[in-house]
Enzyme design. Structure first.
Site, short mmCIF file in Angstrom:
data_model
loop_
_atom_site.label_atom_id
_atom_site.label_comp_id
_atom_site.label_asym_id
_atom_site.label_seq_id
_atom_site.Cartn_x
_atom_site.Cartn_y
_atom_site.Cartn_z
N TYR A 181 0.86 -1.18 0.00
CA TYR A 181 0.00 0.00 0.00
C TYR A 181 0.90 1.22 0.00
O TYR A 181 1.67 1.41 0.94
CB TYR A 181 -0.87 0.04 1.25
CG TYR A 181 -2.00 -0.94 1.27
CD1 TYR A 181 -3.28 -0.54 0.87
CD2 TYR A 181 -1.82 -2.25 1.69
CE1 TYR A 181 -4.34 -1.42 0.90
CE2 TYR A 181 -2.88 -3.14 1.71
CZ TYR A 181 -4.13 -2.72 1.32
OH TYR A 181 -5.18 -3.58 1.35
N HIS A 190 -16.28 -3.86 -0.87
CA HIS A 190 -14.85 -4.18 -0.85
C HIS A 190 -14.52 -5.30 0.13
O HIS A 190 -14.74 -5.16 1.33
CB HIS A 190 -14.03 -2.93 -0.51
CG HIS A 190 -12.56 -3.14 -0.54
ND1 HIS A 190 -11.87 -3.34 -1.72
CD2 HIS A 190 -11.65 -3.25 0.44
CE1 HIS A 190 -10.60 -3.53 -1.44
NE2 HIS A 190 -10.43 -3.48 -0.14
#
Ligand code: NAG
Ligand code: NAG
Ligand code: NAG
Ligand code: NAG
Length: 476
Positions: free
Chosen positions: A190, A370
């Site tokens: 990330y 998600h």
């Protein structure tokens, strides 16, 4: 669709890094392959001026032009330099044949002329729409740019020091900063860019979000969050390493693998600028690199289109589901064909203590679901007075690779005190180890982002599993 040029609409690209180096000149192209001639440019709106900065590795004269055919014929040209007697600069027009003639009406303005380290840097502007018929009309189409330069300040025939390149000045797709993220050879990464919005003195509305993906094989999803006011420094590094930007959790825009350009309903916009001006934002890019490829350089981002013609409603985005946190001590057992998890948004407990104003009905028009790899189904149940009245989103065939903001077929009203339950079904049939709730792609998440209007000041309404019921602790 971008608005037609006739509307007085600000049309700016805001991409990760577009304004990291130079706010006013966000776009850059080398006009030659040797990278000796660099053009930067920018503009505030389509009706105003366009500013160019031409940097050429020479101490002689430099020239730049807009050309119908890519040659000198009928081209709109500026030439200048810094000579022994100071700077010189003029607007020319070249006829069909022969040497460029100086225009009677000088429609370019020199802003600065610098020589530095063997480079001549000429900064100049003109209006995008030009009344002088000798000047080239700049449109949002690819335009042939020409350049030439000399080794002295004596403007003469340029020999081979010339060239042409086709560039779309008003609708440009690349950005100033060189590709800047080196994707590590890790399965999951990330990346966080914390950045400041360009100063917008008044409130604007974002009406469209367009992904710009460079490496489709590894860019998995992107989320743009706004930051609380104590976040005051930009940075660019891995997420969730204890940095201040981890506190930026209000989703503003999102894109997931398989998703395309997202347009907001006609009467709504995501507010930016005004009181928000100077706010920092965090762009989180999730890279999924299962082959652990080395040396991938990426400069993906989101292009936000915004306007000062405010629409009727401000859009809010509410995160619902299971509170997303690193390595929650909650395990999904292996070899389970179906395992359910859920997170509750109890609007009464969440909203009432935090909001001073009465809570309006929230009109939900889009939803983004998600989970990670083990997710098979996601259902967003809508409950009133303890009874289910509807679904705000359902995906019975959830596919990690096809995440998209889905527009609901009708606008659904969430009233104060309603509950929203996000239920995720996972399959771990092919796994031999327990799966944690966490941030890595091989961990799991259970989230639904609800897009609604009118916006309220709450960005997240999630729950955590009751930790006193969690028997296991993490043993790694
Ligand atoms: C636009 O450019 C013209 C000429 O270069 C200049 O006179 C004018 O002040 C500029 N306008 C703005 C808003 O910068
Ligand atoms: C051009 O000049 C700049 C500034 O001196 C320098 O950094 C750059 O390396 C030069 N480019 C080439 C290709 O020589
Ligand atoms: C990549 O993986 C290595 C080994 O697991 C780890 O030490 C490193 O911190 C990871 N790097 C990033 C940027 O996540
Ligand atoms: C968590 O579970 C314990 C044990 O069942 C229970 O006593 C407690 O009330 C629960 N807490 C919440 C917030 O539901």
């Amino acid at each position: 669709m971008p608005p037609p040029l006739g509307l007085f609409t600000v049309f700016l690209a805001w991409t990760a890094g577009a304004w990291a180096t130079d706010h006013d000149l966000p776009f850059m192209e080398y006009l030659d392959v040797e990278r000796l001639v660099c053009l930067k440019w920018g503009f505030a709106d389509m009706q105003g001026n366009i500013t160019f900065q031409l940097a050429v590795n020479t101490t002689g004269w430099v020239g730049f032009g807009l050309s119908p055919q890519g040659g000198m014929d009928d081209a709109d040209i500026v030439m200048g330099g810094l000579g022994p007697t100071g700077s010189y600069f003029s607007d020319y027009h070249s006829p069909e044949e022969g040497w460029p003639l100086m225009d009677e009406d000088q429609s370019y303005t020199l802003l600065s002329m610098i020589e530095n380290d063997g480079q001549t840097i000429m900064t100049f502007q003109r209006s995008i729409k030009n009344c002088d018929e000798k000047d080239f009309q700049i449109t949002a189409e690819p335009i042939k740019l020409i350049y030439a330069y000399g080794t002295s300040d004596d403007i003469r025939y340029h020999g081979s020091l010339r060239g042409t390149k086709e560039v779309n000045l008003l609708n440009h797709k690349t950005r100033t900063t060189p590709p800047d993220i080196t994707v590590p050879a890790n399965k999951t990464y990330y990346h966080c860019k914390v950045m400041k919005l360009p100063e917008l003195p008044t409130k604007h509305h974002i009406y469209q979000v367009e992904p710009e993906i460079e490496n489709h094989d590894v860019v998995h999803h992107m989320l743009l969050y706004h930051c609380p006011s104590f976040v005051k420094q930009p940075y660019d590094k891995g997420c969730y390493m204890g940095d201040i930007g981890d506190a930026c959790f209000g989703v503003v825009a999102s894109w997931g693998v398989g998703g395309g350009t997202y347009e907001l309903p006609e009467n709504t916009g995501i507010p930016i600028g005004g009181v928000d001006s100077g706010r920092f934002y965090r762009l989180e890019i999730h890279y999924n690199n299962p082959q652990k490829k080395e040396g991938i350089i990426d400069s993906s981002g989101l292009r936000l289109y915004y306007t000062d013609q405010l629409r009727q409603h401000d859009v809010g985005i509410l995160t619902t589901g299971v509170f997303p946190v690193s390595r929650m001590p909650y395990k999904i057992p292996p070899e389970a064909p179906q395992f359910h998890t859920y997170g509750i948004c109890n609007t009464f407990f969440y909203f009432h203590p935090q909001l001073v104003n009465p809570i309006p009905d929230l009109q939900v028009f889009s939803v983004l679901l998600h989970t990670h790899l083990a997710g098979r189904k996601v259902r967003v149940g809508h409950f009133r007075e303890g009874k289910q009245i509807d679904f705000l989103g359902v995906n019975e065939n959830y596919d990690f690779d096809m995440q998209e903001i889905v527009n609901l077929g009708s606008i659904k009203t969430v009233k104060p005190d309603d509950e929203i339950i996000v239920e995720c079904t996972y399959s771990t049939a092919d796994r031999t180890e327990a799966t944690l709730m966490g941030l890595s792609t091989t961990d799991e998440m259970c989230l639904a982002f609800l897009f609604y209007y009118p916006a309220i000041d709450i960005t997240s309404c999630t729950s955590r599993p009751n930790s006193s019921l969690l028997l296991d602790t993490i043993d790694e």
